[in-house]
Design a protein around this motif. Structure first.
Motif, PDB file in Angstrom:
ATOM      1  N   SER A  89       0.842  -1.209   0.000  1.00 36.50           N
ATOM      2  CA  SER A  89       0.000   0.000   0.000  1.00 36.50           C
ATOM      3  C   SER A  89       0.868   1.247   0.000  1.00 36.50           C
ATOM      4  O   SER A  89       2.063   1.209   0.353  1.00 36.50           O
ATOM      5  CB  SER A  89      -0.897  -0.014   1.232  1.00 36.50           C
ATOM      6  N   ASP A  90       0.243   2.361  -0.368  1.00 33.97           N
ATOM      7  CA  ASP A  90       0.964   3.642  -0.403  1.00 33.97           C
ATOM      8  C   ASP A  90       1.459   4.029   0.974  1.00 33.97           C
ATOM      9  O   ASP A  90       2.551   4.593   1.142  1.00 33.97           O
ATOM     10  CB  ASP A  90       0.042   4.734  -0.964  1.00 33.97           C
ATOM     11  N   SER A  91       0.669   3.743   1.995  1.00 30.71           N
ATOM     12  CA  SER A  91       1.063   4.121   3.362  1.00 30.71           C
ATOM     13  C   SER A  91       2.299   3.364   3.795  1.00 30.71           C
ATOM     14  O   SER A  91       3.178   3.904   4.479  1.00 30.71           O
ATOM     15  CB  SER A  91      -0.100   3.868   4.318  1.00 30.71           C
ATOM     16  N   GLU A  92       2.355   2.112   3.355  1.00 33.76           N
ATOM     17  CA  GLU A  92       3.530   1.315   3.684  1.00 33.76           C
ATOM     18  C   GLU A  92       4.759   1.867   2.982  1.00 33.76           C
ATOM     19  O   GLU A  92       5.854   1.921   3.552  1.00 33.76           O
ATOM     20  CB  GLU A  92       3.297  -0.148   3.276  1.00 33.76           C
ATOM     21  N   ILE A  93       4.560   2.252   1.737  1.00 36.56           N
ATOM     22  CA  ILE A  93       5.670   2.820   0.976  1.00 36.56           C
ATOM     23  C   ILE A  93       6.134   4.111   1.640  1.00 36.56           C
ATOM     24  O   ILE A  93       7.329   4.355   1.832  1.00 36.56           O
ATOM     25  CB  ILE A  93       5.251   3.083  -0.482  1.00 36.56           C
ATOM     26  N   LEU A  94       5.170   4.950   2.032  1.00 33.73           N
ATOM     27  CA  LEU A  94       5.496   6.251   2.648  1.00 33.73           C
ATOM     28  C   LEU A  94       6.251   6.042   3.951  1.00 33.73           C
ATOM     29  O   LEU A  94       7.235   6.731   4.247  1.00 33.73           O
ATOM     30  CB  LEU A  94       4.204   7.032   2.890  1.00 33.73           C
ATOM     31  N   ALA A  95       5.806   5.081   4.717  1.00 33.71           N
ATOM     32  CA  ALA A  95       6.469   4.786   5.985  1.00 33.71           C
ATOM     33  C   ALA A  95       7.901   4.355   5.755  1.00 33.71           C
ATOM     34  O   ALA A  95       8.826   4.760   6.463  1.00 33.71           O
ATOM     35  CB  ALA A  95       5.698   3.692   6.724  1.00 33.71           C
ATOM     36  N   TYR A  96       8.075   3.562   4.720  1.00 35.66           N
ATOM     37  CA  TYR A  96       9.427   3.085   4.412  1.00 35.66           C
ATOM     38  C   TYR A  96      10.319   4.250   4.004  1.00 35.66           C
ATOM     39  O   TYR A  96      11.467   4.368   4.424  1.00 35.66           O
ATOM     40  CB  TYR A  96       9.359   2.047   3.279  1.00 35.66           C
ATOM     41  N   VAL A  97       9.766   5.107   3.160  1.00 34.75           N
ATOM     42  CA  VAL A  97      10.544   6.255   2.678  1.00 34.75           C
ATOM     43  C   VAL A  97      10.935   7.161   3.839  1.00 34.75           C
ATOM     44  O   VAL A  97      12.085   7.609   3.938  1.00 34.75           O
ATOM     45  CB  VAL A  97       9.747   7.048   1.624  1.00 34.75           C
ATOM     46  N   GLU A  98       9.994   7.426   4.727  1.00 36.43           N
ATOM     47  CA  GLU A  98      10.286   8.309   5.860  1.00 36.43           C
ATOM     48  C   GLU A  98      11.359   7.716   6.758  1.00 36.43           C
ATOM     49  O   GLU A  98      12.227   8.426   7.268  1.00 36.43           O
ATOM     50  CB  GLU A  98       9.004   8.566   6.656  1.00 36.43           C
ATOM     51  N   GLU A  99      11.308   6.398   6.878  1.00 38.95           N
ATOM     52  CA  GLU A  99      12.288   5.733   7.740  1.00 38.95           C
ATOM     53  C   GLU A  99      13.675   5.770   7.135  1.00 38.95           C
ATOM     54  O   GLU A  99      14.677   5.877   7.835  1.00 38.95           O
ATOM     55  CB  GLU A  99      11.841   4.277   7.963  1.00 38.95           C
ATOM     56  N   HIS A 100      13.722   5.705   5.810  1.00 40.48           N
ATOM     57  CA  HIS A 100      15.019   5.623   5.147  1.00 40.48           C
ATOM     58  C   HIS A 100      15.326   6.877   4.351  1.00 40.48           C
ATOM     59  O   HIS A 100      16.063   6.843   3.382  1.00 40.48           O
ATOM     60  CB  HIS A 100      15.038   4.408   4.203  1.00 40.48           C
ATOM     61  N   LEU A 101      14.718   7.986   4.752  1.00 41.47           N
ATOM     62  CA  LEU A 101      14.849   9.205   3.963  1.00 41.47           C
ATOM     63  C   LEU A 101      16.286   9.621   3.780  1.00 41.47           C
ATOM     64  O   LEU A 101      16.695  10.074   2.714  1.00 41.47           O
ATOM     65  CB  LEU A 101      14.046  10.335   4.613  1.00 41.47           C
ATOM     66  N   ASP A 102      17.070   9.463   4.845  1.00 40.49           N
ATOM     67  CA  ASP A 102      18.463   9.881   4.751  1.00 40.49           C
ATOM     68  C   ASP A 102      19.228   9.078   3.717  1.00 40.49           C
ATOM     69  O   ASP A 102      20.211   9.530   3.148  1.00 40.49           O
ATOM     70  CB  ASP A 102      19.162   9.714   6.106  1.00 40.49           C
ATOM     71  N   ASP A 103      18.784   7.867   3.484  1.00 42.85           N
ATOM     72  CA  ASP A 103      19.485   7.008   2.525  1.00 42.85           C
ATOM     73  C   ASP A 103      19.086   7.283   1.082  1.00 42.85           C
ATOM     74  O   ASP A 103      19.660   6.750   0.157  1.00 42.85           O
ATOM     75  CB  ASP A 103      19.207   5.528   2.828  1.00 42.85           C
ATOM     76  N   ILE A 104      18.035   8.023   0.936  1.00 47.21           N
ATOM     77  CA  ILE A 104      17.508   8.228  -0.412  1.00 47.21           C
ATOM     78  C   ILE A 104      17.921   9.608  -0.891  1.00 47.21           C
ATOM     79  O   ILE A 104      17.808  10.612  -0.180  1.00 47.21           O
ATOM     80  CB  ILE A 104      15.974   8.119  -0.410  1.00 47.21           C
TER      81      ILE A 104
END
Lengths: 157, 198
Positions: A82-97
């Motif tokens: 789901s989009d929420s799962e994707i968003l959560a992942y992105v927020e968690e790994h934002l520094d890596d992206i």
């Protein structure tokens, strides 16, 4: 012999030719020795055996289908997130992206189903149009809000 | 026409002696060799001369005949007895002979027999034909016959067997054999007449 027809009266059988002495008498013994001989081992040409061919083809087909299924399975798994799962992942790994990568990706993605052409091209066109529609006062106001030194811009241009 | 069931019942009456040898062979015991020997001794002469009339050479005839018996050894266990043993044997012999001619006879310089027929001198209609030619034409004519007629013709004409002997060998009635032979002769006459413009 009942061959009263004309043609059969015009020829007759000759005496049979000779055969080697004792040929028929010895034949049975010779045949027994031949049928009891061990058959020679042969190189088995596997590729000519239809069953081996079919098995090989079936194995290759299964391998191909398996690879395809696995690939599709991977894609399906991504689609299931789901989009929420994707968003959560992105927020968690934002520094890596890489943020620039995110921006490029966002610009590349179509914003609505109706847009068939390249998303970046459309964004560029729409941005250009938006800038063109701005007045000088609006541009200056924006630049001041961003604390941009106008002298720097003059140096550039 | 006989139904398949009735025909099978009729045809399964193998000549008694052959049936016993076949049964003994199929038992797979040490007596199989004895049965095989008996069949080789019984039928080799007939087969040999049928082969030699076609290939006209002893060495090649011997090769073909041995191939026939090897096939018999390998396949007799699966013989379904829908025909007489000799009919089945004749079929194998015929196929081996044809295969040999088509595939194996590469050396054309083999020493061939003289023709197995000779012309009767006082007849005038066939003076333009050689014995060699008529020998070959007769074999070609036999090739055009149905299997049963061809077999009966060969046993009667070439092997000079009586109808009683042929009936015993093939497990059929004498009356049927006479009809087969009569039809075979008619067809061969017609074939030769056409070929020789008689």
């Amino acid at each position: 012999m009942e061959t009263n027809k004309n043609i059969f009266e015009q020829f007759q059988l000759k005496e049979k030719p000779q055969v080697p002495q004792g040929y028929f008498e010895n034949l049975a013994a010779e045949m027994l020795s031949k049928v009891n001989e061990a058959p020679p081992t042969k190189m088995r040409v596997i590729y000519k055996r239809p069953l081996v061919w079919l098995s090989t083809v079936a194995a290759v087909a299964l391998l191909f289908l398996g690879v395809r299924y696995f690939s599709q399975t991977q894609e399906v798994q991504l689609d299931d997130i789901s989009d929420s799962e994707i968003l959560a992942y992105v927020e968690e790994h934002l520094d890596d992206i890489d943020t620039e990568l995110l921006i490029e990706a966002a610009e590349a993605e179509p914003t609505s189903p109706e847009k068939e052409s390249s998303a970046s091209e459309k964004t560029e066109v729409s941005s250009t149009k938006h800038i063109d529609s701005l007045s000088k006062e609006e541009i200056l106001h924006y630049l001041n809000s961003q604390e941009v030194d106008l002298e720097d811009i003059e140096d550039i241009y | 026409m006989l139904s398949k069931q009735r025909n099978n019942a009729y045809m399964s009456k193998l000549p008694e002696e052959d049936a016993q040898w076949v049964k003994q062979f199929k038992s797979g015991t040490a007596l199989a060799e004895q049965a095989f020997t008996a069949l080789v001794n019984k039928y080799s002469r007939q087969l040999y001369w049928q082969i030699r009339r076609v290939v006209r050479n002893h060495e090649e005839s011997n090769d073909i005949l041995q191939n026939v018996w090897i096939k018999v050894w390998k396949n007799l266990s699966g013989f379904q007895e829908e025909s007489s043993f000799f009919t089945w044997l004749y079929r194998i012999s015929r196929n081996e002979t044809l295969n040999f001619i088509q595939k194996e006879r590469k050396n054309q310089a083999v020493d061939l027999d003289d023709a197995y027929l000779e012309l009767v001198a006082e007849r005038s209609e066939m003076q333009h034909v050689t014995a060699e030619q008529i020998s070959l034409l007769l074999l070609n004519a036999v090739d055009t016959l149905p299997e049963k007629q061809a077999l009966v013709f060969q046993l009667r004409y070439f092997d000079d067997m009586s109808y009683q002997e042929i009936a015993a060998q093939l497990g059929t009635s004498e009356g049927g054999l006479k009809a087969n032979y009569h039809h075979a002769v008619q067809k061969i006459q017609e074939f030769l007449g056409n070929q020789l413009n008689l």
